[in-house]
Design an enzyme around this catalytic site. Structure first.
Site, mmCIF file in Angstrom:
data_model
loop_
_atom_site.group_PDB
_atom_site.id
_atom_site.type_symbol
_atom_site.label_atom_id
_atom_site.label_comp_id
_atom_site.label_asym_id
_atom_site.label_seq_id
_atom_site.Cartn_x
_atom_site.Cartn_y
_atom_site.Cartn_z
ATOM 1 N N ASP A 186 48.621 105.963 4.635
ATOM 2 C CA ASP A 186 47.896 107.195 4.990
ATOM 3 C C ASP A 186 48.750 107.885 6.040
ATOM 4 O OD1 ASP A 186 46.170 109.204 5.611
ATOM 5 O OD2 ASP A 186 44.452 107.943 6.077
ATOM 6 N N CYS A 209 45.592 113.745 4.336
ATOM 7 C CA CYS A 209 44.443 114.657 4.379
ATOM 8 C C CYS A 209 44.952 116.081 4.562
ATOM 9 C CB CYS A 209 43.463 114.265 5.487
ATOM 10 S SG CYS A 209 44.203 114.130 7.136
#
Length: 428
Positions: free
Chosen positions: A308, A361
């Site tokens: 991530d 994100c």
């Protein structure tokens, strides 16, 4: 002994808004570092934060309203007056506060900030906006994000979707909860709905730590979109999975709950301590490592890596509205270089036959599909694997098999963060 006067929530908001827009400090760090904010009552903290996020979510619109009331532009030295007018406009036009309270507070703030020469201007502008602001706001039709950002979304997703993303950013996001066991066991106790993906969702507000099941470690907070990338790994029971850039630990908790042996790697010591505290509360096992993930390597190659990666976070603007004003094209270029370095490191950590999940994100294609294409050019043995359909979220799997969620999706359920994820298997 004379007691100190109570801290004014609006004065704190002025200082914090300057921290973000002038000093370019992320809002969460500004809130944590301002002792005046901590000194406020819980009610005043909530009000101060509401003022801040309202301004940041509607900054273009608020500045348009203010500028329309000025005969001449404010000088650069009047930056605090600009913040006072922004906050007063948010109160009057978007939060529906009484005109007398917002106008009087704005004038007093000008005096308190040693800007008494502008108190007449503050009074006039806010009184005019009390009369005209609502109608003028209705006629405003421009995006509340910088031009470079909306242009990039129009190019990537089309005009209609880009507009829908901007509209979703104006709304307060709900609280999403991932349960260690059966979500049905906690749905009623948490007064939550169950989303099609199994995540529980309740309205924002209140103290998370006081909700049922928090102290017992029954669940953790994680946006519904952020919970999807780990699922691309499939069955991880008994497998060793490295979670790179792991803090605050939502994906580590997911993997540990699913039976993986997790090695959580995080470079920031403070963020790693937060991850460890979350795991302790959740009573979940994981090995934790404080290290630079571009240089650290496991003792032996592992079954899977979930990366991530640090990114522009433009998919989380509805939750973190300061992101729109703190990031620019040069930040994207810098982050892409870091993402490439992390992808190369992740490939080096896996055994043949292992699996890599890359996620960010971000809504910026440079940080998403473009990074995967560049990585495959460097490592042609990394083969893409198409993501399975997402329950209740048609269109989340792109034509090339990657996972892509947008803030404009699930509008009837409260939306979700923008996320990108790709799965690749190491062949040979």
């Amino acid at each position: 002994m004379k007691q100190a006067p109570p801290v004014n929530s609006r004065a704190v908001a002025v200082a914090l808004l300057s921290d973000v827009l002038e000093a370019r400090r992320p809002l969460d760090r500004a809130l944590a570092s301002r002792g005046e904010f901590a000194a406020l009552s819980s009610r005043d903290r909530a009000f101060s934060r509401l003022l801040l996020v309202t301004v940041l979510r509607r900054l273009v619109q608020i500045d348009d309203l203010v500028n329309g009331c000025l005969d001449h532009p404010l000088p650069r030295s009047a930056v605090l007056i600009r913040q006072i007018l922004r906050l007063g406009t948010a109160e009057l036009v978007f939060l529906g506060k009484p005109a007398y309270a917002a106008v009087d507070a704005g004038v007093k703030l000008a005096v308190a900030c040693n800007q008494s020469r502008y108190k007449g201007l503050v009074n006039a502008v806010l009184r005019r906006l009390a009369r005209e602001g609502a109608d003028r706001a209705q006629a405003f039709d421009r995006p509340n994000v910088p031009g470079w950002l909306i242009d990039s979304w129009r190019q990537a997703y089309g005009e209609a979707t880009a507009s829908a993303i901007c509209a979703a950013h104006q709304l307060e996001p709900p609280l999403d909860i991932n349960v260690k066991g059966d979500p049905e066991d906690w749905r009623d106790a948490l007064a939550a709905m169950r989303l099609p993906t199994g995540v529980l969702r309740r309205p924002a507000g209140g103290r998370v730590a006081e909700l049922p099941g928090y102290a017992e470690g029954a669940w953790w907070v994680q946006d519904a979109a952020a919970a999807l990338p780990a699922r691309l790994l499939g069955d991880v029971t008994g497998k060793t999975v490295i979670d790179l850039c792991a803090a605050p630990g939502g994906k580590t908790a997911q993997l540990a709950t699913l039976g993986a042996r997790v090695i959580a790697v995080e470079q920031d010591q403070q963020r790693l301590e937060r991850l460890r505290a979350n795991l302790t509360r959740l009573r979940l096992p994981a090995d934790t490592v404080c290290a630079d993930a571009t240089r650290w390597r496991p003792e032996s190659p592992v079954d899977a890596v979930l990366l991530d990666a640090p990114c522009s976070a433009t998919g989380t603007i509805r939750r973190r509205p300061d992101v729109a004003w703190l990031k620019g094209p040069s930040d994207i270029r810098r982050l892409c270089a870091l993402q490439d370095a992390l992808l190369d490191a992740a490939v080096d950590m896996m055994r043949p036959g292992g699996t890599l999940i890359y996620c960010v994100c971000s809504l910026q294609t440079e940080e998403c599909e473009t990074r995967i294409k560049a990585m495959r050019a460097r490592h042609p043995f990394m083969e893409p694997v198409s993501a399975p359909p997402v329950s209740g979220l048609g269109g989340a799997v792109t034509s090339n098999g990657n996972l892509r969620t947008l803030p404009s999706q699930w509008p009837e359920l409260g939306g979700l963060d923008g996320f990108f994820a790709a799965r690749l298997d190491r062949n040979g």
